[in-house]
Design a protein around this motif. Structure first.
Motif, PDB file in Angstrom:
ATOM      1  N   ALA A   1       9.552   7.789  -6.812  1.00 36.01           N
ATOM      2  CA  ALA A   1       8.656   8.262  -5.742  1.00 36.01           C
ATOM      3  C   ALA A   1       7.471   8.950  -6.418  1.00 36.01           C
ATOM      4  O   ALA A   1       6.464   8.304  -6.709  1.00 36.01           O
ATOM      5  CB  ALA A   1       9.418   9.175  -4.798  1.00 36.01           C
ATOM      6  N   GLY A   2       7.598  10.258  -6.728  1.00 38.14           N
ATOM      7  CA  GLY A   2       6.505  10.965  -7.408  1.00 38.14           C
ATOM      8  C   GLY A   2       6.677  10.878  -8.908  1.00 38.14           C
ATOM      9  O   GLY A   2       7.083  11.847  -9.551  1.00 38.14           O
ATOM     10  N   THR A   3       6.382   9.707  -9.483  1.00 39.58           N
ATOM     11  CA  THR A   3       6.493   9.547 -10.939  1.00 39.58           C
ATOM     12  C   THR A   3       5.261   8.825 -11.472  1.00 39.58           C
ATOM     13  O   THR A   3       4.641   8.033 -10.760  1.00 39.58           O
ATOM     14  CB  THR A   3       7.717   8.687 -11.347  1.00 39.58           C
ATOM     15  N   SER A   4       4.939   9.112 -12.730  1.00 37.97           N
ATOM     16  CA  SER A   4       3.940   8.277 -13.407  1.00 37.97           C
ATOM     17  C   SER A   4       4.155   8.400 -14.916  1.00 37.97           C
ATOM     18  O   SER A   4       5.068   9.107 -15.360  1.00 37.97           O
ATOM     19  CB  SER A   4       2.519   8.652 -12.983  1.00 37.97           C
TER      20      SER A   4
ATOM     21  N   ILE B   1       0.841  -1.200   0.000  1.00 32.93           N
ATOM     22  CA  ILE B   1       0.000   0.000   0.000  1.00 32.93           C
ATOM     23  C   ILE B   1       0.875   1.249   0.000  1.00 32.93           C
ATOM     24  O   ILE B   1       1.691   1.446   0.917  1.00 32.93           O
ATOM     25  CB  ILE B   1      -0.917   0.045   1.249  1.00 32.93           C
ATOM     26  N   GLY B   2       0.667   2.105  -1.010  1.00 34.39           N
ATOM     27  CA  GLY B   2       1.409   3.360  -1.069  1.00 34.39           C
ATOM     28  C   GLY B   2       1.977   3.581  -2.464  1.00 34.39           C
ATOM     29  O   GLY B   2       1.876   2.694  -3.325  1.00 34.39           O
ATOM     30  N   GLY B   3       2.570   4.719  -2.669  1.00 42.22           N
ATOM     31  CA  GLY B   3       3.052   5.014  -4.024  1.00 42.22           C
ATOM     32  C   GLY B   3       4.301   5.870  -4.040  1.00 42.22           C
ATOM     33  O   GLY B   3       4.543   6.614  -4.979  1.00 42.22           O
ATOM     34  N   GLY B   4       5.115   5.761  -2.997  1.00 45.82           N
ATOM     35  CA  GLY B   4       6.327   6.581  -2.938  1.00 45.82           C
ATOM     36  C   GLY B   4       7.586   5.740  -3.101  1.00 45.82           C
ATOM     37  O   GLY B   4       7.536   4.570  -3.485  1.00 45.82           O
ATOM     38  N   GLY B   5       8.718   6.364  -2.768  1.00 46.41           N
ATOM     39  CA  GLY B   5      10.001   5.692  -2.873  1.00 46.41           C
ATOM     40  C   GLY B   5      10.083   4.494  -1.933  1.00 46.41           C
ATOM     41  O   GLY B   5      10.673   3.469  -2.271  1.00 46.41           O
ATOM     42  N   ARG B   6       9.510   4.646  -0.759  1.00 47.08           N
ATOM     43  CA  ARG B   6       9.493   3.540   0.214  1.00 47.08           C
ATOM     44  C   ARG B   6       8.786   2.316  -0.377  1.00 47.08           C
ATOM     45  O   ARG B   6       9.270   1.196  -0.268  1.00 47.08           O
ATOM     46  CB  ARG B   6       8.758   4.035   1.458  1.00 47.08           C
TER      47      ARG B   6
ATOM     48  N   ALA C   1       5.650  -4.714 -10.498  1.00 42.68           N
ATOM     49  CA  ALA C   1       4.438  -5.113  -9.781  1.00 42.68           C
ATOM     50  C   ALA C   1       3.229  -4.704 -10.628  1.00 42.68           C
ATOM     51  O   ALA C   1       3.372  -3.986 -11.611  1.00 42.68           O
ATOM     52  CB  ALA C   1       4.383  -4.411  -8.423  1.00 42.68           C
ATOM     53  N   THR C   2       2.045  -5.147 -10.201  1.00 44.75           N
ATOM     54  CA  THR C   2       0.823  -4.689 -10.867  1.00 44.75           C
ATOM     55  C   THR C   2       0.263  -3.526 -10.064  1.00 44.75           C
ATOM     56  O   THR C   2      -0.049  -3.690  -8.879  1.00 44.75           O
ATOM     57  CB  THR C   2      -0.220  -5.826 -10.908  1.00 44.75           C
ATOM     58  N   ASN C   3       0.185  -2.352 -10.683  1.00 38.30           N
ATOM     59  CA  ASN C   3      -0.386  -1.194  -9.981  1.00 38.30           C
ATOM     60  C   ASN C   3      -1.911  -1.248 -10.035  1.00 38.30           C
ATOM     61  O   ASN C   3      -2.489  -1.655 -11.043  1.00 38.30           O
ATOM     62  CB  ASN C   3       0.062   0.109 -10.653  1.00 38.30           C
ATOM     63  N   HIS C   4      -2.548  -0.811  -8.944  1.00 37.22           N
ATOM     64  CA  HIS C   4      -4.011  -0.723  -8.909  1.00 37.22           C
ATOM     65  C   HIS C   4      -4.369   0.699  -8.536  1.00 37.22           C
ATOM     66  O   HIS C   4      -3.802   1.257  -7.580  1.00 37.22           O
ATOM     67  CB  HIS C   4      -4.586  -1.699  -7.870  1.00 37.22           C
ATOM     68  N   ASN C   5      -5.322   1.253  -9.264  1.00 32.05           N
ATOM     69  CA  ASN C   5      -5.642   2.664  -9.068  1.00 32.05           C
ATOM     70  C   ASN C   5      -6.579   2.856  -7.865  1.00 32.05           C
ATOM     71  O   ASN C   5      -7.740   3.201  -8.029  1.00 32.05           O
ATOM     72  CB  ASN C   5      -6.255   3.210 -10.361  1.00 32.05           C
ATOM     73  N   VAL C   6      -6.045   2.605  -6.684  1.00 35.32           N
ATOM     74  CA  VAL C   6      -6.829   2.750  -5.452  1.00 35.32           C
ATOM     75  C   VAL C   6      -6.054   3.685  -4.532  1.00 35.32           C
ATOM     76  O   VAL C   6      -4.847   3.516  -4.346  1.00 35.32           O
ATOM     77  CB  VAL C   6      -7.023   1.378  -4.757  1.00 35.32           C
ATOM     78  N   SER C   7      -6.754   4.658  -3.967  1.00 31.75           N
ATOM     79  CA  SER C   7      -6.074   5.623  -3.103  1.00 31.75           C
ATOM     80  C   SER C   7      -5.756   4.999  -1.744  1.00 31.75           C
ATOM     81  O   SER C   7      -6.514   4.161  -1.248  1.00 31.75           O
ATOM     82  CB  SER C   7      -6.993   6.838  -2.936  1.00 31.75           C
TER      83      SER C   7
ATOM     84  N   HIS D   1       1.612  -6.788  -5.945  1.00 31.19           N
ATOM     85  CA  HIS D   1       0.630  -5.777  -6.342  1.00 31.19           C
ATOM     86  C   HIS D   1       0.899  -4.519  -5.529  1.00 31.19           C
ATOM     87  O   HIS D   1       1.399  -4.608  -4.400  1.00 31.19           O
ATOM     88  CB  HIS D   1      -0.797  -6.259  -6.050  1.00 31.19           C
ATOM     89  N   CYS D   2       0.545  -3.378  -6.096  1.00 27.02           N
ATOM     90  CA  CYS D   2       0.791  -2.134  -5.379  1.00 27.02           C
ATOM     91  C   CYS D   2      -0.356  -1.170  -5.647  1.00 27.02           C
ATOM     92  O   CYS D   2      -0.827  -1.051  -6.777  1.00 27.02           O
ATOM     93  CB  CYS D   2       2.124  -1.540  -5.877  1.00 27.02           C
ATOM     94  N   CYS D   3      -0.845  -0.493  -4.597  1.00 26.71           N
ATOM     95  CA  CYS D   3      -1.851   0.535  -4.845  1.00 26.71           C
ATOM     96  C   CYS D   3      -1.510   1.807  -4.078  1.00 26.71           C
ATOM     97  O   CYS D   3      -1.231   1.732  -2.910  1.00 26.71           O
ATOM     98  CB  CYS D   3      -3.268   0.041  -4.535  1.00 26.71           C
ATOM     99  N   PRO D   4      -1.439   2.993  -4.729  1.00 23.53           N
ATOM    100  CA  PRO D   4      -1.589   3.128  -6.176  1.00 23.53           C
ATOM    101  C   PRO D   4      -0.293   2.876  -6.940  1.00 23.53           C
ATOM    102  O   PRO D   4      -0.324   2.700  -8.148  1.00 23.53           O
ATOM    103  CB  PRO D   4      -2.022   4.593  -6.334  1.00 23.53           C
ATOM    104  N   GLY D   5       0.860   2.850  -6.271  1.00 22.84           N
ATOM    105  CA  GLY D   5       2.135   2.631  -6.949  1.00 22.84           C
ATOM    106  C   GLY D   5       2.602   3.854  -7.728  1.00 22.84           C
ATOM    107  O   GLY D   5       2.030   4.948  -7.604  1.00 22.84           O
TER     108      GLY D   5
END
Ligand code: AMP
Ligand code: GLY
Length: 420
Positions: free
Chosen positions: A363-366, A9-14, A44-50, A32-36
């Motif tokens: 970290a803050g990338t997409s 759970i999370g979407g940063g560098g950590r 991993a598979t990103n999921h668009n969940v906050s 799996h990672c959300c939101p990644g």
């Protein structure tokens, strides 16, 4: 290849760092990672969940039938994610909402420390009608330390020698939160100790040191962290023994005695006096960011096994081994960070090439519609490396950083300066 699946759970560098370690585990088939972010997407598979949508996270974990949920940030833990997952018997790395208060409420943390006798700064609780001037007088030999009693995303603490600034922050905090802590200033050097724990035992990871100020020489505004290195030499074997004896062991004795013990990582923020006496400055109920990025790579044992064991009270059955190496990470921050980061710029020079001993933590990338990697946050990425010495790790991390181009970005050139 193993058959385990994990949801981070999370979407940063950590979280990118957690995904890297978990996907490298021979026990793990799916991450799996959300939101990644754009980095987690590669492994991993990103999921668009906050991260704040607890209900959807729980549904996702159930639908994916994961063996483990690893929670990066404190927010979902304070909101009760671990409590909800435990009702479904899904192992969760991260404590219940009650224990997440060790980070969510400075006052709760102080109460537990006082109950179990852990060394920390003395303090006053100030509220409507308190004599603020009298309290300021009492701590007037040093800068004043004022702490809000709420999760404030790194903006809850003011350390200042300006009496009127301290008083203003106290008054504003009382107005917004009803109360505030005024704390004795502790002189010394800071270090972070990440301790994985559960009801059966605890494992101290090598201590690290973060750099919270935005600019070189520890100048400028406070940030989430501009870089870190591990291990931190200020935590000598002697200091580590004291930390365990006076802080970790009594905290674990208490936290493991509860009907639902602490399961996850306790981030112990330390202030170490010149004579080597450790005090607790703060607890966090999660891995530090960027401390995670340079601590996990020093673990030789299987990271999935450690995190899963800690989620199921089996930690004491493991022997955890570490590499005798050094690691360092440098954060690349967006123009305007921390006050007003510019987002949406294309990042050039990101190499897909495998580098020996150095890597990028997104970290803050997409990705934009053209498939280009763009910046989406204040801390955009960090360049991390390991080495046989801290010098070697620093050289490798900075060499990698110099290959990346992001308009207006900035970074500190002195990460590791206290140890180098
Ligand atoms: P915290 O959010 O509690 O970690 O506080 C943020 C930063 O303020 C810490 O990393 C320290 O640099 C500083 N700080 C907090 N409490 C104290 C204290 N009692 N004495 C000196 N510095 C402190
Ligand atoms: N780097 C400090 C923190 O994660 O709180």
């Amino acid at each position: 290849m193993g058959d385990k699946s994990v949801l981070v759970i999370g979407g940063g560098g950590r979280e990118h760092s957690l995904c890297i370690e978990l996907s490298n585990s021979p026990l793990v088939a799916e991450v799996h990672c959300c939101p990644g972010n754009a980095g987690t997407r590669q492994i991993a598979t990103n999921h668009n969940v906050s991260v704040s949508d607890i209900k959807s996270i729980v549904s996702l974990a159930k639908r994916l039938d994961v063996d483990l949920v690893v929670v990066g940030p404190e927010g979902p833990l304070c909101q009760g994610l671990a409590d909800d997952l435990s009702k479904l018997e899904i192992p969760c790395f991260g404590p219940t909402s009650k224990l997440a208060n060790l980070e969510g409420s400075k006052l709760y943390a102080k109460e537990i420390m006082s109950k179990v006798g852990v060394p920390t700064a003395s303090y006053h609780i100030l509220s409507e009608g308190s004599d603020i001037d009298l309290a300021l007088d009492e701590f007037s030999d040093n800068p004043w330390v004022v702490k809000r009693d709420v999760l404030a995303g790194g903006k809850g603490v003011v350390v200042t020698s300006d009496r009127s600034e301290a008083k203003d922050f106290i008054e504003q905090s009382i107005t917004s939160d009803g109360k505030v802590l005024l704390e004795q200033f502790l002189p010394g050097e800071e270090a972070s100790m990440l301790v994985v724990m559960d009801g059966s035992g605890f494992v101290c990871l090598p201590a690290s040191q973060d750099h919270k100020r935005a600019y070189d020489g520890d100048n400028g505004p406070n940030t989430g962290g501009m870089g870190a290195y591990c291990p931190a030499p200020v935590v000598t074997l002697e200091v580590k023994d004291k930390v365990i004896k006076t802080i970790i062991q009594p905290m674990h004795d208490y936290l493991s005695s509860l009907s639902t013990p602490y399961r996850g990582v306790l981030y112990v923020g330390l202030m170490i006096t010149e004579s080597g006496v450790p005090n607790v400055v703060e607890f966090n109920v999660r891995f530090g960011d960027p401390e995670c990025q340079i601590t996990l790579p020093l673990i030789k044992s299987d990271v999935y096994e450690i995190l899963h064991s800690a989620s199921t009270d089996k930690l004491s059955s493991l022997v955890v081994e570490f590499y005798a190496k050094h690691s360092l990470t440098v954060v690349l921050a967006a123009e305007g960070y921390p006050s007003n980061p510019v987002k949406g710029r294309i990042i050039n020079g990101l190499t897909e090439e495998e580098l020996t001993h150095a890597w990028i933590n997104h970290a803050g990338t997409s990705l934009n519609d053209n498939g280009e990697i763009i910046s989406t946050g204040g801390r955009v990425l960090s360049c991390s490396a390991t080495g046989d010495s801290l010098e070697e790790a620093a050289k490798r991390a900075y060499q990698l950083l110099e290959t990346i181009a992001l308009d207006g970005s900035h970074y500190r050139t002195d990460i590791g300066h206290r140890a180098l």
